[in-house]
Design an enzyme around this catalytic site. Structure first.
Site, mmCIF file in Angstrom:
data_model
loop_
_atom_site.group_PDB
_atom_site.id
_atom_site.type_symbol
_atom_site.label_atom_id
_atom_site.label_comp_id
_atom_site.label_asym_id
_atom_site.label_seq_id
_atom_site.Cartn_x
_atom_site.Cartn_y
_atom_site.Cartn_z
ATOM 1 N N ASN A 15 4.674 0.300 5.825
ATOM 2 C CA ASN A 15 4.085 1.551 5.318
ATOM 3 C C ASN A 15 2.831 1.292 4.489
ATOM 4 O OD1 ASN A 15 5.715 4.075 6.061
ATOM 5 N ND2 ASN A 15 7.311 2.589 5.537
ATOM 6 N N LEU A 95 13.679 3.451 -10.439
ATOM 7 C CA LEU A 95 12.748 3.483 -11.570
ATOM 8 C C LEU A 95 13.413 4.114 -12.790
ATOM 9 C CD1 LEU A 95 9.633 4.714 -9.566
ATOM 10 C CD2 LEU A 95 9.942 2.413 -10.535
ATOM 11 N N HIS A 111 11.671 8.134 2.288
ATOM 12 C CA HIS A 111 13.096 7.811 2.424
ATOM 13 C C HIS A 111 13.509 8.026 3.883
ATOM 14 C CE1 HIS A 111 17.222 7.301 1.142
ATOM 15 N NE2 HIS A 111 17.526 8.348 1.890
#
Ligand code: GRF
Length: 203
Positions: A15, A95, A111
């Site tokens: 990606n 995170l 996702h």
């Protein structure tokens, strides 16, 4: 004017690659200033080096007492590089809220499921086990809830009877590679507002 972007990645980096491709083709008005990985041997770091990204860093989680301190170190690198947007591309760490608050509304994730179904790291296996007939990918803003932020875009792929995790992931990734650069480009060129959880694209 192009926007400065930091990419955080733990793995393969496909990606990251398509985002860099979209930038170099002149489509996406951005500059990836920084790539951070929590894995020393992540192929994503090789991609960053090969493609001439200004700064690529392995930040070792073991060098910090806890998740928050690690995240704050990453946050400082991101601010030093003057990055406005943070793109998570296969970043396999959750995170901390402090990090999310610091860059509120400026962190994107992709996702491999149609959220809100199948959150977490085993999304593709979970979708297969459940027996869904379509799956896909979701690009969303990151907030404090795991895979739970407002949805920017989704793409659907069929699930076939003989699919395994690898075959379904490969089909999903084809869509990811189209969708993620498209969404980043749209954010930078068009922008959006939030109406509750709903992302409303500017005309
Ligand atoms: C993608 O499938 C993405 O949905 C998930 O992690 C994978 C990363 O792939 N979050 P890559 O490292 O970009 O190839």
């Amino acid at each position: 004017m192009s926007a400065n972007i930091a990419v955080m990645a733990s793995g393969r980096g496909s990606n990251l690659q398509v985002l860099l491709d979209s930038i170099s083709s002149g489509n996406c008005p951005a500059c990836v200033k920084l790539v951070i990985s929590d894995k020393e041997n992540a192929p994503a770091l090789d991609i960053a080096n090969r493609e001439g990204v200004e700064k690529s860093l392995f930040v070792n989680p073991k060098s910090y007492c806890n998740r928050e301190e690690f995240d704050m170190a990453c946050a400082n690198f991101i601010e030093e590089s003057q990055c406005e947007w943070i793109i998570l591309a296969g970043y396999m760490r959750i995170l901390s809220s402090k990090f999310v608050q610091r860059f509120h509304g400026k962190i994107l994730n992709i996702h491999p499921s149609l959220l809100p179904s199948f959150i977490g790291a085993t999304a593709i296996q979970d979708a297969l086990t459940y027996g869904v007939k379509v799956s896909g990918c979701t690009v969303h803003l990151v907030d404090d809830v795991l895979d739970g932020g407002p949805i920017l875009a989704q793409a659907v792929v069929p699930v076939y009877d003989d699919d395994c995790v690898e075959s379904l992931h490969a089909r999903i990734q084809i869509e990811e590679h189209r969708l993620y650069p498209e969404v980043v480009t749209r954010i930078l060129k068009q922008g959006f507002s939030l109406c509750g959880r709903r992302v409303v694209w500017h005309p």
